[in-house]
Design an enzyme around this catalytic site. Structure first.
Site, PDB file in Angstrom:
ATOM      1  N   LEU A 127       0.818  -1.216   0.000  1.00  0.00           N
ATOM      2  CA  LEU A 127       0.000   0.000   0.000  1.00  0.00           C
ATOM      3  C   LEU A 127       0.854   1.270   0.000  1.00  0.00           C
ATOM      4  O   LEU A 127       1.682   1.473   0.893  1.00  0.00           O
ATOM      5  CB  LEU A 127      -0.931  -0.006   1.212  1.00  0.00           C
ATOM      6  CG  LEU A 127      -1.894   1.187   1.340  1.00  0.00           C
ATOM      7  CD1 LEU A 127      -2.852   1.212   0.151  1.00  0.00           C
ATOM      8  CD2 LEU A 127      -2.673   1.111   2.647  1.00  0.00           C
ATOM      9  N   ASP A 128       0.622   2.118  -1.008  1.00  0.00           N
ATOM     10  CA  ASP A 128       1.289   3.425  -1.129  1.00  0.00           C
ATOM     11  C   ASP A 128       2.807   3.333  -1.168  1.00  0.00           C
ATOM     12  O   ASP A 128       3.504   4.272  -0.801  1.00  0.00           O
ATOM     13  CB  ASP A 128       0.855   4.363   0.010  1.00  0.00           C
ATOM     14  CG  ASP A 128      -0.614   4.741  -0.080  1.00  0.00           C
ATOM     15  OD1 ASP A 128      -1.122   4.861  -1.205  1.00  0.00           O
ATOM     16  OD2 ASP A 128      -1.256   4.904   0.968  1.00  0.00           O
ATOM     17  N   GLU A 129       3.329   2.187  -1.602  1.00  0.00           N
ATOM     18  CA  GLU A 129       4.782   2.020  -1.669  1.00  0.00           C
ATOM     19  C   GLU A 129       5.258   1.647  -3.070  1.00  0.00           C
ATOM     20  O   GLU A 129       6.375   1.165  -3.246  1.00  0.00           O
ATOM     21  CB  GLU A 129       5.235   0.959  -0.658  1.00  0.00           C
ATOM     22  CG  GLU A 129       5.025   1.382   0.795  1.00  0.00           C
ATOM     23  CD  GLU A 129       5.612   0.385   1.777  1.00  0.00           C
ATOM     24  OE1 GLU A 129       6.453  -0.431   1.353  1.00  0.00           O
ATOM     25  OE2 GLU A 129       5.236   0.427   2.961  1.00  0.00           O
TER      26      GLU A 129
END
Length: 297
Positions: A240-242
């Site tokens: 997530l969000d990486e």
């Protein structure tokens, strides 16, 4: 109504201009091999950029070129570049520069990024085609209608998430979508969906992560007295969000701005950063290697 593009930056000519992107282990003679291929195929370089990553021992290149031979097309060029690629162990793509990227935009209840992308597309600032807008709410159905774009309302709950994602992938396949843009789409995609969209889904979020999580990050930022507001656009991955970062930007702020002011500043930055990411992706300017990107702006 389309707005004319400045003659200084003319649109690529269909069937005459192409973009070749490549990455491979660094070795002597690479540029000569590519330029030789272009010469043999009546190619003339319009724009060329390259990057030699000495730490990784890898070479990256993007060449925008036109061809004068009317019998040369993308299929022919791909066939003729094959031996060059094999000789240098090149990972590559070759596409027509004029072909718009078929883009599906997803949105929830914040429409600033969606509205910005639609306007940039209409004015010719983005070489994308938008066959559909998908949302888990109906807030922007009217906006989609204004632009003449089909709007698909796909509600998402804990019990219907799998069904909703299956419907999304049906649209991706039916509409031959090249790129999915999460323009403030406030739902976490499943690992399976992220893998199916690997390399062709872009997300945008504020730059406060991982410090200020949750639904009201700007109020948390205000309470901490932040001095920078920014945004990050990245590819979607199961982490997530990486995902691999494409573009980031920040704006300085100070004590005089209340939480509402910070939201306004943040929305402006988010819209601009996402537009840059979509533009660069659609023009084959972004190359992913491991967890990093090389962006030929």
């Amino acid at each position: 109504m389309e707005v004319a593009v400045s003659p200084k930056y003319p649109r690529p000519r269909p069937g005459r201009e192409y973009v070749l992107t490549l990455s491979c282990p660094d070795s002597a003679g690479l540029v000569h091999a590519v330029s030789g291929f272009l010469v043999r195929n009546s190619g003339n370089i319009v724009e060329s950029q390259q990057f030699d990553d000495r730490l990784q021992g890898r070479f990256f290149m993007r060449v925008h070129f036109d061809v004068s031979d009317p019998d040369t097309n993308a299929k022919t060029l791909r066939y003729r570049f094959g031996p060059v690629a094999e000789a240098y162990r090149i990972d590559w793509t070759l596409s027509e520069a004029s072909t718009p990227t078929r883009t599906l935009i997803m949105v929830s209840k914040f429409g600033h990024c969606l509205n910005d992308l639609l306007f940039r597309r209409r004015t010719g600032a983005l070489n994308i085609e938008i066959p559909a807008i998908v949302s888990n709410h109906r807030d922007f159905e009217g906006l989609a209608e204004t632009y003449g774009i089909p709007f698909h309302h796909i509600p998402v709950t804990k019990d219907t998430k799998a069904e909703a994602e299956a419907r999304l992938m049906e649209l991706v396949r039916e509409l031959d979508i090249d790129l999915v843009v999460l323009a403030r789409y406030m739902q976490i995609l499943s690992d399976d969906l992220c893998k199916q969209l690997e390399g062709r889904a872009i997300n945008i979020h504020h730059s406060f992560l991982p410090s200020f999580k949750g639904a009201r990050p700007y109020e948390q930022a205000y309470a901490r007295g932040v001095k920078l507001v920014g945004a990050t656009a990245h590819y979607v991955t199961p982490d997530l969000d990486e995902g691999q970062i494409i573009e980031q930007d920040v704006v300085r702020v100070d004590h005089s701005l209340d939480p509402g002011d910070l939201v306004t500043v943040g929305r402006d930055v988010e819209a601009q950063v996402l537009a840059h990411a979509v533009k660069w992706h659609s023009e084959s300017r972004v190359m992913v290697y491991d967890n990093r990107t090389v962006v030929f702006r």
